[in-house]
Write an enzyme that holds these catalytic residues in place. Structure first.
Site, PDB file in Angstrom:
ATOM      1  N   ALA A 125       4.660   8.036   0.150  1.00  0.00           N
ATOM      2  CA  ALA A 125       5.534   6.936  -0.264  1.00  0.00           C
ATOM      3  C   ALA A 125       4.733   5.695  -0.601  1.00  0.00           C
ATOM      4  O   ALA A 125       3.635   5.479  -0.097  1.00  0.00           O
ATOM      5  CB  ALA A 125       6.524   6.615   0.850  1.00  0.00           C
ATOM      6  N   ASP A 126       5.307   4.884  -1.478  1.00  0.00           N
ATOM      7  CA  ASP A 126       4.795   3.534  -1.745  1.00  0.00           C
ATOM      8  C   ASP A 126       5.595   2.560  -0.877  1.00  0.00           C
ATOM      9  O   ASP A 126       6.806   2.694  -0.722  1.00  0.00           O
ATOM     10  CB  ASP A 126       4.964   3.175  -3.219  1.00  0.00           C
ATOM     11  CG  ASP A 126       4.086   4.036  -4.117  1.00  0.00           C
ATOM     12  OD1 ASP A 126       2.935   4.300  -3.720  1.00  0.00           O
ATOM     13  OD2 ASP A 126       4.564   4.455  -5.184  1.00  0.00           O
TER      14      ASP A 126
ATOM     15  N   ASP B 125       3.198  13.189  11.932  1.00  0.00           N
ATOM     16  CA  ASP B 125       2.058  12.527  11.277  1.00  0.00           C
ATOM     17  C   ASP B 125       1.628  11.303  12.068  1.00  0.00           C
ATOM     18  O   ASP B 125       1.359  10.249  11.510  1.00  0.00           O
ATOM     19  CB  ASP B 125       2.444  12.133   9.841  1.00  0.00           C
ATOM     20  CG  ASP B 125       1.236  11.662   9.032  1.00  0.00           C
ATOM     21  OD1 ASP B 125       0.096  11.897   9.468  1.00  0.00           O
ATOM     22  OD2 ASP B 125       1.437  11.050   7.965  1.00  0.00           O
TER      23      ASP B 125
ATOM     24  N   GLY C 128       1.500   8.037   3.410  1.00  0.00           N
ATOM     25  CA  GLY C 128       1.832   9.421   3.144  1.00  0.00           C
ATOM     26  C   GLY C 128       2.199   9.599   1.681  1.00  0.00           C
ATOM     27  O   GLY C 128       1.430   9.283   0.778  1.00  0.00           O
TER      28      GLY C 128
ATOM     29  N   GLY D 128       0.818  -1.199   0.000  1.00  0.00           N
ATOM     30  CA  GLY D 128       0.000   0.000   0.000  1.00  0.00           C
ATOM     31  C   GLY D 128       0.854   1.252   0.000  1.00  0.00           C
ATOM     32  O   GLY D 128       2.015   1.254  -0.428  1.00  0.00           O
TER      33      GLY D 128
ATOM     34  N   LYS E  35      10.273   1.606   1.614  1.00  0.00           N
ATOM     35  CA  LYS E  35       9.487   2.809   1.333  1.00  0.00           C
ATOM     36  C   LYS E  35      10.207   3.624   0.272  1.00  0.00           C
ATOM     37  O   LYS E  35      11.386   3.957   0.424  1.00  0.00           O
ATOM     38  CB  LYS E  35       9.311   3.653   2.595  1.00  0.00           C
ATOM     39  CG  LYS E  35       8.312   3.069   3.578  1.00  0.00           C
ATOM     40  CD  LYS E  35       8.038   4.022   4.718  1.00  0.00           C
ATOM     41  CE  LYS E  35       6.970   3.461   5.640  1.00  0.00           C
ATOM     42  NZ  LYS E  35       6.679   4.387   6.759  1.00  0.00           N
TER      43      LYS E  35
END
Length: 329
Positions: A26-27, A134, A24, A21, A43
């Protein structure tokens, strides 16, 4: 390779297995380190960050953030001008996923127990000069799949993740977003986030675990942003009347719109909440004892007939009905 099978992709020495998934900007991918034969999480910022000395220096510093409640940074690499982070892979879901499956409204003692480790991890990171910026349920990962209430299976243990990209993206990250608005401190909305902002977010997650609703009233980012700067918060007792009343005062402190009124550490936030829970339990114990004493006084000294169990007057020596002897209870 069999017919129709997609070729395995690699990033550096790591073999990418499947997507986990996004997080933020990033993948996130599940990958395998063939050298050490272990799974890792990788990431990759969607917008490739340039590989320069400053970013690599920050990545090296993040690798030194060693704490059992923080997901470890194992490696950092670059390929085709793209920086990527290699992180410890955890088998469990996020706290958000666990709540989606099992529901929140936990027992207050359980909520504090779950968040005490992440609180210690936050304090460790703050002492090293890192902010998260975050913190939200999606960024608290379970070490293994578990039951939130501790009724079965392994105990829940949460680790904080996404520290890496918060630091590596620097000011660029801050300009793109503030994280989940339900947990954002008022000063963070003004671009003035500091360690107390992370503590505010952790306390807001604790409220959410207990109430099943965010502490800030509102139905969207604009309303939550406005509510963050005002003193009004949802009252926990209005949502769960059986919880100790002292919890409302504790959450008023840890979620204060004025950062100087909040505890100076994340562990301090959890201790303040735990103290309110303990004081509520002590008050309940005292009330139960008082009720027991009152109940015992209602029957103490009353006389009954040993034969027919008829209640007698306080001075009676025998039963006027059957003549049996009186006894005191």
């Amino acid at each position: 390779m069999s017919v129709g099978e997609e070729p395995r992709r690699t990033l550096g020495r790591y073999v990418l297995e499947r997507s986990l998934g996004s997080c933020g900007s990033a993948d996130v991918h599940l990958a395998r380190d063939p050298l050490l034969d272990r799974p890792v999480a990788i990431k990759c910022p969607r917008r490739g960050l340039p590989v320069d000395g400053e970013l690599l220096a920050e990545a090296r510093a993040l690798a030194k953030l060693s704490h059992p409640s923080i997901v470890s940074v194992l490696d950092v690499g670059a390929e085709d001008g793209r920086l990527f982070l290699v992180l410890e892979h955890l088998a469990g879901p996020s706290l958000a996923d666990l709540v989606d499956r099992q529901g929140s409204r936990l027992a207050p003692e359980r909520a504090v127990e779950l968040l005490r480790g992440p609180a210690e991890g936050l304090d460790h990171a703050h002492s090293a000069g890192f902010l998260h910026r975050d913190l939200k349920p999606e960024n608290l990962l379970a070490v293994v799949d578990c039951d939130l209430r501790g009724r079965k299976g392994p105990p829940a243990e949460l680790k904080v993740t996404d520290f890496g990209l918060a630091a590596l993206a620097g000011s660029e990250r801050g300009s793109r977003g503030l994280g989940d608005p339900r947990f954002v401190a008022p000063e963070a909305w003004r671009g003035e986030a500091d360690a107390s902002s992370d503590r505010f977010a952790l306390a807001a997650i604790a409220f959410w675990l207990l109430a099943g609703q965010p502490a800030l009233p509102g139905r969207g980012p604009q309303e939550w942003a406005r509510a963050a700067g005002e003193p009004e918060r949802r009252r926990l007792r209005d949502l769960r009347p059986t919880l100790p009343s002292a919890l409302d005062a504790a959450f008023a402190a840890v979620l204060s719109p004025r950062r100087h009124e909040r505890p100076e550490t994340a562990v301090g936030c959890m201790e303040l909440i735990a103290g309110a829970i303990a004081s509520g339990a002590e008050r309940r114990r005292q009330v139960d004892e008082a009720r027991s004493r009152i109940a015992s006084k209602d029957v103490r000294g009353k006389r009954y007939c040993d034969e027919c169990r008829l209640p007698l007057s306080p001075r009676a020596e025998s039963c006027p009905k059957c003549g049996g002897p009186a006894s005191v209870r």
